[in-house]
Design a protein around this motif. Structure first.
Motif, PDB file in Angstrom:
ATOM      1  N   HIS A 107      62.932  -2.173  14.829  1.00 52.25           N
ATOM      2  CA  HIS A 107      63.092  -3.075  15.963  1.00 52.25           C
ATOM      3  C   HIS A 107      61.723  -3.502  16.470  1.00 52.25           C
ATOM      4  CE1 HIS A 107      67.169  -0.904  16.902  1.00 52.25           C
ATOM      5  NE2 HIS A 107      67.319  -1.877  16.019  1.00 52.25           N
ATOM      6  N   ILE A 108      61.670  -4.723  16.995  1.00 51.26           N
ATOM      7  CA  ILE A 108      60.468  -5.234  17.653  1.00 51.26           C
ATOM      8  C   ILE A 108      60.880  -5.714  19.040  1.00 51.26           C
ATOM      9  CG2 ILE A 108      58.626  -6.971  17.614  1.00 51.26           C
ATOM     10  CD1 ILE A 108      58.878  -7.028  14.568  1.00 51.26           C
ATOM     11  N   LEU A 109      60.175  -5.236  20.053  1.00 53.92           N
ATOM     12  CA  LEU A 109      60.473  -5.605  21.438  1.00 53.92           C
ATOM     13  C   LEU A 109      59.274  -6.307  22.045  1.00 53.92           C
ATOM     14  CD1 LEU A 109      62.064  -5.493  24.132  1.00 53.92           C
ATOM     15  CD2 LEU A 109      61.106  -3.195  24.466  1.00 53.92           C
ATOM     16  N   VAL A 110      59.519  -7.457  22.642  1.00 50.40           N
ATOM     17  CA  VAL A 110      58.495  -8.169  23.412  1.00 50.40           C
ATOM     18  C   VAL A 110      58.829  -7.958  24.889  1.00 50.40           C
ATOM     19  CG1 VAL A 110      57.393 -10.386  23.892  1.00 50.40           C
ATOM     20  CG2 VAL A 110      58.231  -9.870  21.579  1.00 50.40           C
ATOM     21  N   LEU A 111      57.970  -7.249  25.603  1.00 50.41           N
ATOM     22  CA  LEU A 111      58.227  -6.887  26.996  1.00 50.41           C
ATOM     23  C   LEU A 111      57.041  -7.285  27.856  1.00 50.41           C
ATOM     24  CD1 LEU A 111      59.876  -5.499  29.202  1.00 50.41           C
ATOM     25  CD2 LEU A 111      58.888  -3.317  28.494  1.00 50.41           C
ATOM     26  N   TYR A 112      57.237  -8.305  28.671  1.00 54.77           N
ATOM     27  CA  TYR A 112      56.189  -8.838  29.540  1.00 54.77           C
ATOM     28  C   TYR A 112      56.769  -9.192  30.901  1.00 54.77           C
ATOM     29  CZ  TYR A 112      52.336  -9.861  26.217  1.00 54.77           C
ATOM     30  OH  TYR A 112      51.280  -9.776  25.342  1.00 54.77           O
ATOM     31  N   GLU A 113      55.972  -9.032  31.940  1.00 56.60           N
ATOM     32  CA  GLU A 113      56.321  -9.649  33.211  1.00 56.60           C
ATOM     33  C   GLU A 113      56.198 -11.158  33.028  1.00 56.60           C
ATOM     34  OE1 GLU A 113      55.937 -11.591  36.884  1.00 56.60           O
ATOM     35  OE2 GLU A 113      54.118 -11.216  35.697  1.00 56.60           O
ATOM     36  N   ALA A 114      57.130 -11.911  33.590  1.00 60.06           N
ATOM     37  CA  ALA A 114      57.275 -13.326  33.277  1.00 60.06           C
ATOM     38  C   ALA A 114      55.999 -14.136  33.514  1.00 60.06           C
ATOM     39  CB  ALA A 114      58.443 -13.912  34.078  1.00 60.06           C
ATOM     40  N   SER A 115      55.409 -14.024  34.695  1.00 58.83           N
ATOM     41  CA  SER A 115      54.214 -14.832  34.984  1.00 58.83           C
ATOM     42  C   SER A 115      53.029 -14.389  34.132  1.00 58.83           C
ATOM     43  CB  SER A 115      53.862 -14.760  36.476  1.00 58.83           C
ATOM     44  OG  SER A 115      53.471 -13.451  36.855  1.00 58.83           O
ATOM     45  N   ASN A 116      52.964 -13.105  33.789  1.00 51.77           N
ATOM     46  CA  ASN A 116      51.908 -12.629  32.890  1.00 51.77           C
ATOM     47  C   ASN A 116      52.022 -13.296  31.530  1.00 51.77           C
ATOM     48  OD1 ASN A 116      50.829 -10.905  34.788  1.00 51.77           O
ATOM     49  ND2 ASN A 116      51.792  -9.066  33.974  1.00 51.77           N
ATOM     50  N   PHE A 117      53.249 -13.362  31.010  1.00 52.26           N
ATOM     51  CA  PHE A 117      53.456 -13.975  29.701  1.00 52.26           C
ATOM     52  C   PHE A 117      53.094 -15.458  29.740  1.00 52.26           C
ATOM     53  CE2 PHE A 117      55.956 -16.179  26.478  1.00 52.26           C
ATOM     54  CZ  PHE A 117      55.669 -15.431  25.343  1.00 52.26           C
ATOM     55  N   ALA A 118      53.492 -16.141  30.805  1.00 51.25           N
ATOM     56  CA  ALA A 118      53.236 -17.578  30.903  1.00 51.25           C
ATOM     57  C   ALA A 118      51.746 -17.893  30.872  1.00 51.25           C
ATOM     58  CB  ALA A 118      53.866 -18.129  32.179  1.00 51.25           C
ATOM     59  N   ASN A 119      50.941 -17.003  31.415  1.00 48.58           N
ATOM     60  CA  ASN A 119      49.503 -17.279  31.546  1.00 48.58           C
ATOM     61  C   ASN A 119      48.626 -16.504  30.569  1.00 48.58           C
ATOM     62  OD1 ASN A 119      49.885 -19.079  33.740  1.00 48.58           O
ATOM     63  ND2 ASN A 119      50.016 -17.365  35.169  1.00 48.58           N
ATOM     64  N   ASP A 120      49.243 -15.754  29.662  1.00 49.20           N
ATOM     65  CA  ASP A 120      48.474 -14.900  28.746  1.00 49.20           C
ATOM     66  C   ASP A 120      47.812 -15.737  27.653  1.00 49.20           C
ATOM     67  OD1 ASP A 120      47.430 -12.989  27.052  1.00 49.20           O
ATOM     68  OD2 ASP A 120      49.167 -11.684  27.160  1.00 49.20           O
ATOM     69  N   LYS A 121      46.486 -15.874  27.741  1.00 48.79           N
ATOM     70  CA  LYS A 121      45.742 -16.661  26.758  1.00 48.79           C
ATOM     71  C   LYS A 121      45.475 -15.887  25.471  1.00 48.79           C
ATOM     72  CE  LYS A 121      43.387 -19.311  30.395  1.00 48.79           C
ATOM     73  NZ  LYS A 121      42.068 -19.695  30.980  1.00 48.79           N
ATOM     74  N   TYR A 122      45.761 -14.595  25.485  1.00 48.84           N
ATOM     75  CA  TYR A 122      45.463 -13.758  24.332  1.00 48.84           C
ATOM     76  C   TYR A 122      46.677 -13.571  23.417  1.00 48.84           C
ATOM     77  CZ  TYR A 122      41.427 -12.623  27.214  1.00 48.84           C
ATOM     78  OH  TYR A 122      40.304 -12.706  27.986  1.00 48.84           O
TER      79      TYR A 122
END
Length: 376
Positions: A354-369
């Motif tokens: 399994h692969i899980l992508v777990l981010y706080e929403a605004s963090n993901f939206a602005n993550d340049k990396y």
């Protein structure tokens, strides 16, 4: 009149001179735990810097940082502004029920970056043999919007989730907004009051939703033996607007044999157990989970399921992953902010169940990396 003037002049002189003299006598502080940064110190005399004006600027910065009652004055400033009716200070809303909520508006969300990140994630998911699951943690202000000050602006989460559903497909996204809303919790608050992270009950609620999506059997909250690790946690939001009467948060953590005995390697450094107790005596107590953030953390859980999980994450995963130790024998966590290698073209994204992508929403939206994980 003359006597009053003399007294006034003397008080002004004392207020200006004493802090300066004390700064010269008292040891200079290296680091501010409350602000989580290193402080400027008095510079050495340098003729060229004096001529250019750089020396004077350094002295001014040092005076601001080394002011001997700096923390007290910051608390006084916050209290004064609150008494005047300020709704927010330093990007933090003063919300109902003593919540500090990060101020995030539509202008703070990078729509272009969000779309790019979602497109890269979609491409990555299509290439995987493993099942890929996505959980975007709602920002506290999204689900606690009834606690925000009247007419306080906050970004439109519907736009975020609709965009994600359009690009990834709604069936591949676990929407946590409803289950993390107030009133549905039986184990405690879902978010800290002085910090932007979720609490252990919040992470557990997400764990149950993940189990539904991944076909796992969720275990009762009590089976994880949650124990209080700290009762004096003042989070990052408090640091932006410290006050005198703010009550600290409690930190609870999973306390099981697997959590205590797991073999963990964080960026090549090995440790036994998933917790780092030394952080309980520091300002950043949330770093108790795994000792903070790393580019890559590998966990041999001690479970005999034989299953492997890859987590692409931000710091919200640090208190979430402990609930999965019994479900996977091996867990790898990747944080794009600190990881320097692409995922495809290597074996890292292979051989996982399994692969899980777990981010706080605004963090993901602005993550340049995040997109760098997929660029060779």
């Amino acid at each position: 009149m003359k006597k009053t003037y003399i007294i006034y002049s003397a008080l002004v002189f004392i207020m200006l001179a004493v802090p300066g003299l004390l700064m010269l006598v008292l040891p200079q502080r290296e680091y501010s735990a409350n602000e989580n940064r290193y402080l400027d110190k008095l510079p050495e005399l340098n003729a060229s810097e004096i001529i250019s004006g750089e020396f004077q600027e350094k002295v001014s910065n040092a005076f601001n940082d080394q002011f001997f009652i700096r923390d007290f004055m910051a608390g006084l400033s916050t209290s004064f502004k609150k008494s005047l009716g300020f709704k927010d200070i330093g990007g933090v809303y003063f919300a109902k029920d003593r919540y500090y909520i990060e101020k995030i508006t539509d202008s703070d969300i990078s729509k272009d970056q969000l779309v790019q990140n979602l497109m890269y994630l979609s491409y990555f998911a299509e290439k995987q043999q493993a099942d890929v699951y996505t959980m975007f943690v709602p920002s506290p202000g999204t689900v606690l919007n009834n606690k925000l000050p009247a007419f306080a602006p906050f970004y439109n989460a519907d736009t975020f989730y609709n965009t994600a559903s359009t690009i990834l497909g709604a069936e591949y996204i676990t929407d946590l907004r409803k289950v993390l809303s107030p009133g549905s919790n039986e184990n405690g608050d879902f978010y800290f009051k002085t910090d932007h992270h979720w609490t252990l009950p919040g992470a557990y609620t997400a764990y149950k939703e993940y189990c539904k999506a991944a076909g796992l059997t969720a275990q009762p909250y009590s089976s994880f033996n949650p124990e209080k690790a700290s009762s004096s946690f003042y989070g990052t939001l408090y640091s932006k607007a410290p006050g005198f009467i703010t009550e600290p948060d409690n930190i609870y953590a999973v306390q099981t044999d697997l959590a205590a005995n797991a073999e963990v390697t964080c960026d090549g450094k090995k440790q036994t157990g998933i917790y780092n107790k030394e952080f309980l005596d520091k300002k950043d107590k949330y770093a108790y989970f795994f000792g903070g953030n790393y580019g890559r953390a590998d966990i041999k859980t001690g479970s005999n399921t034989g299953k492997k999980l890859l987590v692409l994450k931000d710091s919200f995963a640090n208190s979430f992953v402990p609930f999965l130790l019994n479900d996977y024998s091996y867990i790898t966590m990747i944080d794009a902010r600190y990881y320097n290698s692409p995922l495809h073209g290597t074996s890292l994204s292979e051989n996982y169940d399994h692969i899980l992508v777990l981010y706080e929403a605004s963090n993901f939206a602005n993550d340049k990396y995040f997109q760098l994980l997929f660029v060779s």
